[in-house]
Design a protein around this motif. Structure first.
Motif, PDB file in Angstrom:
ATOM      1  N   GLY A 180      37.725  -2.833  21.465  1.00 26.05           N
ATOM      2  CA  GLY A 180      38.288  -3.623  22.545  1.00 26.05           C
ATOM      3  C   GLY A 180      39.207  -4.694  21.968  1.00 26.05           C
ATOM      4  O   GLY A 180      38.826  -5.419  21.063  1.00 26.05           O
ATOM      5  N   ALA A 181      40.439  -4.756  22.497  1.00 25.48           N
ATOM      6  CA  ALA A 181      41.379  -5.805  22.079  1.00 25.48           C
ATOM      7  C   ALA A 181      41.645  -6.658  23.313  1.00 25.48           C
ATOM      8  O   ALA A 181      42.157  -6.141  24.311  1.00 25.48           O
ATOM      9  N   TYR A 182      41.278  -7.933  23.265  1.00 20.47           N
ATOM     10  CA  TYR A 182      41.294  -8.769  24.467  1.00 20.47           C
ATOM     11  C   TYR A 182      42.337  -9.872  24.373  1.00 20.47           C
ATOM     12  O   TYR A 182      42.388 -10.611  23.380  1.00 20.47           O
ATOM     13  N   GLU A 183      43.142  -9.965  25.409  1.00 23.21           N
ATOM     14  CA  GLU A 183      44.195 -10.980  25.505  1.00 23.21           C
ATOM     15  C   GLU A 183      43.578 -12.372  25.437  1.00 23.21           C
ATOM     16  O   GLU A 183      42.679 -12.685  26.219  1.00 23.21           O
ATOM     17  N   GLY A 184      44.040 -13.174  24.485  1.00 22.58           N
ATOM     18  CA  GLY A 184      43.482 -14.510  24.339  1.00 22.58           C
ATOM     19  C   GLY A 184      42.092 -14.504  23.724  1.00 22.58           C
ATOM     20  O   GLY A 184      41.413 -15.537  23.686  1.00 22.58           O
ATOM     21  N   GLY A 185      41.646 -13.343  23.254  1.00 17.14           N
ATOM     22  CA  GLY A 185      40.297 -13.215  22.711  1.00 17.14           C
ATOM     23  C   GLY A 185      40.288 -12.549  21.356  1.00 17.14           C
ATOM     24  O   GLY A 185      41.048 -12.926  20.468  1.00 17.14           O
ATOM     25  N   GLY A 186      39.429 -11.553  21.226  1.00 18.08           N
ATOM     26  CA  GLY A 186      39.233 -10.951  19.916  1.00 18.08           C
ATOM     27  C   GLY A 186      39.386  -9.452  19.905  1.00 18.08           C
ATOM     28  O   GLY A 186      39.641  -8.813  20.939  1.00 18.08           O
ATOM     29  N   PHE A 187      39.241  -8.911  18.706  1.00 15.74           N
ATOM     30  CA  PHE A 187      39.227  -7.464  18.485  1.00 15.74           C
ATOM     31  C   PHE A 187      37.776  -7.088  18.196  1.00 15.74           C
ATOM     32  O   PHE A 187      37.212  -7.494  17.183  1.00 15.74           O
ATOM     33  N   VAL A 188      37.202  -6.346  19.130  1.00 12.22           N
ATOM     34  CA  VAL A 188      35.748  -6.157  19.150  1.00 12.22           C
ATOM     35  C   VAL A 188      35.394  -4.698  18.881  1.00 12.22           C
ATOM     36  O   VAL A 188      36.006  -3.789  19.447  1.00 12.22           O
ATOM     37  N   ASN A 189      34.419  -4.484  18.018  1.00 11.77           N
ATOM     38  CA  ASN A 189      33.914  -3.138  17.787  1.00 11.77           C
ATOM     39  C   ASN A 189      32.830  -2.835  18.815  1.00 11.77           C
ATOM     40  O   ASN A 189      31.729  -3.367  18.731  1.00 11.77           O
ATOM     41  N   LEU A 190      33.148  -1.987  19.763  1.00 14.70           N
ATOM     42  CA  LEU A 190      32.194  -1.669  20.833  1.00 14.70           C
ATOM     43  C   LEU A 190      31.330  -0.467  20.467  1.00 14.70           C
ATOM     44  O   LEU A 190      30.425  -0.093  21.212  1.00 14.70           O
ATOM     45  N   ASN A 191      31.614   0.152  19.321  1.00 14.71           N
ATOM     46  CA  ASN A 191      30.798   1.274  18.872  1.00 14.71           C
ATOM     47  C   ASN A 191      29.421   0.758  18.445  1.00 14.71           C
ATOM     48  O   ASN A 191      29.299  -0.341  17.905  1.00 14.71           O
ATOM     49  N   GLY A 192      28.401   1.570  18.660  1.00 14.04           N
ATOM     50  CA  GLY A 192      27.072   1.206  18.162  1.00 14.04           C
ATOM     51  C   GLY A 192      26.436   0.052  18.904  1.00 14.04           C
ATOM     52  O   GLY A 192      25.778  -0.779  18.292  1.00 14.04           O
ATOM     53  N   ASN A 193      26.680  -0.041  20.196  1.00 10.47           N
ATOM     54  CA  ASN A 193      25.971  -1.020  21.037  1.00 10.47           C
ATOM     55  C   ASN A 193      26.232  -2.491  20.727  1.00 10.47           C
ATOM     56  O   ASN A 193      25.343  -3.329  20.903  1.00 10.47           O
ATOM     57  N   GLY A 194      27.420  -2.795  20.239  1.00 11.77           N
ATOM     58  CA  GLY A 194      27.809  -4.195  20.139  1.00 11.77           C
ATOM     59  C   GLY A 194      27.084  -5.015  19.092  1.00 11.77           C
ATOM     60  O   GLY A 194      26.768  -6.174  19.336  1.00 11.77           O
ATOM     61  N   TRP A 195      26.851  -4.449  17.911  1.00  9.58           N
ATOM     62  CA  TRP A 195      26.304  -5.242  16.810  1.00  9.58           C
ATOM     63  C   TRP A 195      27.393  -6.064  16.129  1.00  9.58           C
ATOM     64  O   TRP A 195      27.094  -6.893  15.271  1.00  9.58           O
ATOM     65  N   GLY A 196      28.627  -5.748  16.449  1.00  4.67           N
ATOM     66  CA  GLY A 196      29.734  -6.589  15.986  1.00  4.67           C
ATOM     67  C   GLY A 196      30.150  -6.356  14.546  1.00  4.67           C
ATOM     68  O   GLY A 196      29.723  -5.415  13.884  1.00  4.67           O
ATOM     69  N   TRP A 197      31.034  -7.251  14.088  1.00  6.25           N
ATOM     70  CA  TRP A 197      31.566  -7.196  12.713  1.00  6.25           C
ATOM     71  C   TRP A 197      30.781  -8.140  11.809  1.00  6.25           C
ATOM     72  O   TRP A 197      30.336  -9.195  12.257  1.00  6.25           O
ATOM     73  N   VAL A 198      30.691  -7.784  10.530  1.00  6.63           N
ATOM     74  CA  VAL A 198      30.208  -8.744   9.531  1.00  6.63           C
ATOM     75  C   VAL A 198      31.225  -8.841   8.406  1.00  6.63           C
ATOM     76  O   VAL A 198      31.981  -7.903   8.141  1.00  6.63           O
ATOM     77  N   ALA A 199      31.226 -10.003   7.748  1.00 11.42           N
ATOM     78  CA  ALA A 199      32.043 -10.234   6.557  1.00 11.42           C
ATOM     79  C   ALA A 199      31.105 -10.216   5.362  1.00 11.42           C
ATOM     80  O   ALA A 199      30.117 -10.950   5.325  1.00 11.42           O
ATOM     81  N   CYS A 200      31.412  -9.341   4.388  1.00 13.97           N
ATOM     82  CA  CYS A 200      30.568  -9.224   3.202  1.00 13.97           C
ATOM     83  C   CYS A 200      31.300  -9.845   2.023  1.00 13.97           C
ATOM     84  O   CYS A 200      32.451  -9.489   1.753  1.00 13.97           O
ATOM     85  N   PRO A 201      30.650 -10.781   1.311  1.00 13.81           N
ATOM     86  CA  PRO A 201      31.347 -11.469   0.223  1.00 13.81           C
ATOM     87  C   PRO A 201      31.720 -10.500  -0.896  1.00 13.81           C
ATOM     88  O   PRO A 201      31.103  -9.444  -1.016  1.00 13.81           O
ATOM     89  N   PRO A 202      32.717 -10.838  -1.705  1.00 12.88           N
ATOM     90  CA  PRO A 202      33.097  -9.986  -2.827  1.00 12.88           C
ATOM     91  C   PRO A 202      31.856  -9.645  -3.654  1.00 12.88           C
ATOM     92  O   PRO A 202      31.000 -10.506  -3.857  1.00 12.88           O
ATOM     93  N   GLN A 203      31.772  -8.405  -4.077  1.00 14.93           N
ATOM     94  CA  GLN A 203      30.688  -7.884  -4.909  1.00 14.93           C
ATOM     95  C   GLN A 203      29.391  -7.594  -4.158  1.00 14.93           C
ATOM     96  O   GLN A 203      28.485  -6.993  -4.724  1.00 14.93           O
ATOM     97  N   ALA A 204      29.303  -7.995  -2.904  1.00 13.27           N
ATOM     98  CA  ALA A 204      28.104  -7.597  -2.153  1.00 13.27           C
ATOM     99  C   ALA A 204      28.175  -6.098  -1.904  1.00 13.27           C
ATOM    100  O   ALA A 204      29.237  -5.499  -1.976  1.00 13.27           O
TER     101      ALA A 204
END
Ligand SMILES: *[C@@H]1O[C@H](CO)[C@@H](O)[C@H](O)[C@H]1NC(C)=O
Ligand SMILES: *[C@@H]1O[C@H](CO)[C@@H](O)[C@H](O)[C@H]1NC(C)=O
Ligand SMILES: *[C@@H]1O[C@H](CO)[C@@H](O)[C@H](O)[C@H]1NC(C)=O
Length: 249
Positions: A180-204
């Protein structure tokens, strides 16, 4: 990222917050690192660093919803014009940094790698110093000039990848839709029931090289992503006609 009605869960979790000083919200006590209190009455969780907003009984993310006259609704789709994406989670050092394309893979706060055949394209080669996208029909594509374009997709590893120029190859088990790409909002991963995005630090675990890695979280992989932090991806519109690159490399 789905609509939350977590008031009950929020109250149940209060027993675990011995470390932080508690605040009062009406008759309840809450940990201000984990919840936000609205109108001295309603608690909403802080998810991905975003204190969720409150709308007529529901907690919601401004990356996906809006509240007008006490009615919650989805933000309109962002279609037609290109955009960049930036990380949003004020608890992370990469807050506000861009999603970057390099090595047919999307990273966070990395370097953008582009290519333009100067001998053919000449002065029409775009600067190629930003990673820009188009969204539409639930998919994501790279904002490029190369014939055939380059499509972005969630690979079987639930990392974001994009196709090689002049190739439509996408590995089996990949997902090209459900975003989902929302005007004035975000780019959302709707796959997999909305667990969302995570950021993994380098080397993780999860790759990404020397940059932070963007991973789609789901029910299955969530337990292995404990080194990673939930983030939202903010859409930053670019003027119509802006070209990100001839091609992303
Ligand atoms: C990209 O390059 C153009 C042209 O050299 C420059 O005007 C622009 O500021 C650069 N943008 C970024 C984000 O570095
Ligand atoms: C979750 O992501 C993993 C990769 O990290 C993938 O193997 C798995 O199939 C995904 N699970 C679901 C339910 O889509
Ligand atoms: C980006 O490029 C610079 C200059 O080459 C380099 O020092 C830096 O480590 C690179 N960053 C990442 C995340 O790869």
């Amino acid at each position: 990222m789905t609509k939350f009605t977590l008031i009950g869960a929020a109250l149940l979790a209060l027993g675990n917050s011995a470390v932080n000083a508690l605040n009062s919200c009406g008759e309840s006590q809450y940990d201000p690192a984990q919840y936000v209190c609205w109108s001295d009455q309603f608690l909403c969780p802080i998810t991905a660093g975003e204190p969720l907003s409150f709308c007529n009984g529901a907690c919601y993310s401004k990356f996906m919803y809006k509240c007008e006259n006490n009615v919650l609704s989805l933000l309109p789709a962002h279609t037609g014009t290109p955009f960049t994406l930036t990380v949003s989670n004020p608890t992370l050092p990469i807050d506000g940094k861009p999603v970057t394309a390099s090595g047919l893979h999307l990273s966070l706060a990395g370097n953008t790698s582009t290519y333009c055949p100067v001998e053919v394209v000449g002065a029409a080669c775009p600067p190629g110093n930003i990673t820009a996208f188009f969204a539409g029909n639930g998919g994501l594509s790279m904002d490029t000039m190369v014939p055939g374009g380059q499509q972005a997709y969630l690979g079987p590893d639930w990392n974001m990848h994009y196709t090689q120029a002049h190739s439509a190859y996408i590995p089996a088990g990949s997902l090209t839709q459900g975003f989902g790409a929302y005007e004035g909002g975000g780019f959302v991963n709707l796959n997999g029931n909305g667990w969302g995005w995570v950021a993994c630090p380098p080397q993780a675990s999860g790759g990404g090289g020397s940059a932070w890695n963007l991973v789609g979280r789901n029910e299955t992989n969530a337990a292995s992503l404990t080194a990673c932090t939930p983030v939202n991806l903010k859409i930053n519109p670019l003027p119509s006609g802006t070209v990100g690159a001839w091609q992303y490399a």
